[in-house]
Design a protein around this motif. Structure first.
Motif, mmCIF file in Angstrom:
data_model
loop_
_atom_site.group_PDB
_atom_site.id
_atom_site.type_symbol
_atom_site.label_atom_id
_atom_site.label_comp_id
_atom_site.label_asym_id
_atom_site.label_seq_id
_atom_site.Cartn_x
_atom_site.Cartn_y
_atom_site.Cartn_z
ATOM 1 N N GLN A 19 72.488 -7.330 -3.788
ATOM 2 C CA GLN A 19 73.572 -8.358 -4.178
ATOM 3 C C GLN A 19 74.687 -8.023 -3.700
ATOM 4 O O GLN A 19 75.483 -9.118 -3.306
ATOM 5 C CB GLN A 19 73.150 -8.905 -5.557
ATOM 6 N N LEU A 20 75.308 -6.820 -4.363
ATOM 7 C CA LEU A 20 76.656 -6.376 -3.915
ATOM 8 C C LEU A 20 76.914 -6.379 -2.490
ATOM 9 O O LEU A 20 78.116 -6.749 -2.009
ATOM 10 C CB LEU A 20 76.682 -5.039 -4.602
ATOM 11 N N GLN A 21 75.943 -5.765 -1.847
ATOM 12 C CA GLN A 21 76.041 -5.775 -0.419
ATOM 13 C C GLN A 21 76.303 -7.128 0.442
ATOM 14 O O GLN A 21 77.217 -7.133 1.092
ATOM 15 C CB GLN A 21 75.077 -5.103 0.287
ATOM 16 N N ASP A 22 75.619 -7.964 -0.035
ATOM 17 C CA ASP A 22 75.675 -9.508 0.405
ATOM 18 C C ASP A 22 77.149 -10.118 0.154
ATOM 19 O O ASP A 22 77.485 -10.946 0.821
ATOM 20 C CB ASP A 22 74.471 -10.394 -0.154
ATOM 21 N N ILE A 23 77.501 -9.784 -1.050
ATOM 22 C CA ILE A 23 78.664 -10.353 -1.515
ATOM 23 C C ILE A 23 80.109 -9.530 -0.768
ATOM 24 O O ILE A 23 80.810 -10.304 -0.084
ATOM 25 C CB ILE A 23 79.055 -9.724 -3.261
ATOM 26 N N VAL A 24 79.917 -8.320 -0.223
ATOM 27 C CA VAL A 24 80.700 -7.640 0.517
ATOM 28 C C VAL A 24 80.673 -8.290 1.748
ATOM 29 O O VAL A 24 81.652 -8.679 2.675
ATOM 30 C CB VAL A 24 80.587 -6.255 0.690
ATOM 31 N N SER A 78 70.928 -15.664 -5.832
ATOM 32 C CA SER A 78 71.972 -14.807 -5.220
ATOM 33 C C SER A 78 73.190 -14.889 -5.890
ATOM 34 O O SER A 78 73.783 -15.866 -6.133
ATOM 35 C CB SER A 78 71.927 -15.089 -3.593
ATOM 36 N N LEU A 79 74.167 -13.934 -5.810
ATOM 37 C CA LEU A 79 75.298 -13.692 -6.305
ATOM 38 C C LEU A 79 76.389 -14.156 -5.355
ATOM 39 O O LEU A 79 77.256 -14.247 -5.346
ATOM 40 C CB LEU A 79 75.633 -12.231 -6.884
ATOM 41 N N ALA A 80 75.830 -14.139 -4.017
ATOM 42 C CA ALA A 80 76.834 -14.317 -2.686
ATOM 43 C C ALA A 80 77.720 -15.571 -2.901
ATOM 44 O O ALA A 80 78.893 -15.352 -2.394
ATOM 45 C CB ALA A 80 75.781 -14.326 -1.362
ATOM 46 N N PRO A 81 77.269 -16.693 -3.380
ATOM 47 C CA PRO A 81 77.951 -17.808 -3.309
ATOM 48 C C PRO A 81 79.495 -17.570 -4.183
ATOM 49 O O PRO A 81 80.399 -18.275 -4.174
ATOM 50 C CB PRO A 81 77.323 -18.721 -4.196
ATOM 51 N N ILE A 82 79.648 -16.478 -5.033
ATOM 52 C CA ILE A 82 80.990 -16.241 -5.659
ATOM 53 C C ILE A 82 81.934 -15.158 -5.006
ATOM 54 O O ILE A 82 83.097 -15.411 -5.137
ATOM 55 C CB ILE A 82 80.642 -15.419 -6.895
ATOM 56 N N LYS A 127 79.704 -11.386 2.734
ATOM 57 C CA LYS A 127 80.130 -12.933 2.788
ATOM 58 C C LYS A 127 81.718 -12.713 2.485
ATOM 59 O O LYS A 127 82.238 -13.601 2.871
ATOM 60 C CB LYS A 127 79.739 -13.532 1.839
ATOM 61 N N SER A 128 82.348 -11.804 2.076
ATOM 62 C CA SER A 128 83.806 -11.532 1.560
ATOM 63 C C SER A 128 84.579 -11.327 2.954
ATOM 64 O O SER A 128 85.689 -11.586 2.857
ATOM 65 C CB SER A 128 84.083 -10.625 0.621
ATOM 66 N N GLU A 129 84.105 -10.604 3.914
ATOM 67 C CA GLU A 129 84.686 -10.323 5.102
ATOM 68 C C GLU A 129 85.262 -11.340 5.805
ATOM 69 O O GLU A 129 86.459 -11.196 6.343
ATOM 70 C CB GLU A 129 83.653 -9.385 5.967
ATOM 71 N N PRO A 130 84.562 -12.461 6.206
ATOM 72 C CA PRO A 130 85.060 -13.622 6.818
ATOM 73 C C PRO A 130 86.073 -14.184 6.110
ATOM 74 O O PRO A 130 87.148 -14.489 6.712
ATOM 75 C CB PRO A 130 84.093 -14.487 7.081
#
Length: 287
Positions: A272-277, A50-54, A279-282
C-alpha cells in the motif's frame, strides 16, 4: 493502600513474557480466553481496499496503546488486581472477555461510570488514577514495540511524512510509552482524548491532530487497533489501517477499517505504501 493490587509477583513477571492468551491454572496468572485474546488471526480474509486515493500522502496519525505497543496485558493485569481488591464483581477476578468488551479502548472518564455507577465520581477517578500509576510502574520493564515499528518510522522520516500520536490514554501514560519506545523525537504532536471536547470514538481527537499538523484528511490515514479508534478515524474522514493486536478481525472490519494488517512488517502494508509513492510521483512532477 490496595497492597494486593500493587504486588507484582515474580510469577506474573514470567508469564507476561508469554502470549497474553497463554493458559493459566493459577488465579495470579493470565487466564485462558481463546475467544477474545487468541493468537493473531490470519488477515487473509480482510478487505483489500487501497490507500492510494489519498496520495500525495501528507501525514499519518497513530494511536498508541495496542498500536505502537502491545500494552493490553499490562492494563488487564492492573485492572484485574485492583478491581478484585475493591470487591468488584463480588471479589471475583474479571475475565479477559469482560476486559475486552467493557474496558479496552475506552477512556477513563467514561470507565468511571461504566465500572462504578454507584460510586462518587471523585472516588472513581481516584481509582482510575491509581490504576494508571500502577501501569506506569510496570510498563518500563514490559512494554515492547509492535513488530516493524522501527522500519515504518524510518520510512516515514525518509519520505518527509508528518506524524502525530492520538490517544485516549492519560497524558503521563502516553508520554511514558512514547519515551520507552524511543519515539520522543519522532512525533510532532501528541493529542490526548481527555483534553478534547470528546474522546474517541468521537472524531474530535483526530480532527485536532489534523488541525495541529495543518494537513488535510484527504491526504492522511490512521493506524489503530480498537473499534473505538477506528470509528473515530473514519468519522474524521480518514481511511484507517487496523492492526490485529488483540481485537478480532471481523470487529475491526465492521468498525470501518480500510485494510487490516498483522503488524508493521506486514507485506500488505508495504504494498500500500509503495502504491501511494507511485501515485504521488505524477503529482509532484506537475508542481
Amino acid at each position: 493502600m490496595l497492597m494486593r493490587a500493587l504486588q507484582f509477583s515474580s510469577h506474573f513477571i514470567t508469564k507476561i513474557h508469554q502470549p497474553f492468551y497463554a493458559t493459566s491454572s493459577s488465579s495470579s496468572c493470565i487466564p485462558t480466553s481463546p475467544k477474545t485474546f487468541s493468537p493473531r488471526m490470519s488477515s487473509s480474509s480482510s478487505r483489500h481496499s487501497s490507500l492510494a486515493p489519498i496520495a500525495p500522502l501528507e501525514a499519518i496519525l497513530f494511536d498508541i496503546d495496542g498500536t505502537l505497543c502491545d500494552s493490553d496485558p499490562i492494563h488487564y493485569y492492573a485492572f484485574r488486581e485492583m478491581l478484585q481488591e475493591v470487591g468488584f464483581n463480588g471479589g471475583e477476578p474479571i475475565t479477559e472477555e469482560f476486559y475486552a468488551k467493557n474496558i479496552s479502548g475506552m477512556h477513563n472518564e467514561e470507565l468511571c461510570y461504566v465500572l462504578f455507577p454507584d460510586w462518587d465520581i471523585e472516588k472513581a477517578r481516584k481509582f482510575m488514577d491509581d490504576k494508571e500509576a500502577m501501569f506506569r510502574r510496570l510498563a518500563p520493564e514490559k512494554l515492547k514495540p509492535v513488530n516493524g515499528l522501527d522500519q515504518l518510522c524510518k520510512w516515514i522520516t525518509d519520505h518527509g511524512i508528518r506524524r502525530a500520536a492520538v490517544t485516549n490514554a492519560p497524558r503521563p501514560n502516553a508520554e511514558l510509552m512514547i519515551s520507552l519506545l524511543g519515539l520522543g523525537d519522532f512525533f510532532e504532536l501528541l493529542v490526548i482524548g481527555a483534553e478534547c471536547e470528546r474522546a474517541k470514538p468521537f472524531p474530535d481527537p483526530y480532527l485536532k491532530g489534523l488541525e495541529g499538523l495543518g494537513v488535510s484528511s484527504e491526504h492522511t490515514f490512521v493506524f489503530e487497533d480498537s473499534t473505538s479508534g477506528i470509528k473515530a478515524g473514519v468519522a474524521a474522514g480518514m481511511p484507517v489501517v487496523a492492526l490485529i493486536t488483540r481485537n478480532p478481525e471481523n470487529l475491526l472490519s465492521e468498525a470501518g477499517a480500510t485494510i487490516i494488517i498483522d503488524d508493521f512488517a506486514d507485506k500488505k502494508l508495504w504494498t500500500q505504501l509503495q502504491d501511494i509513492v507511485k501515485k504521488s510521483e505524477p503529482a509532484k512532477a506537475t508542481t
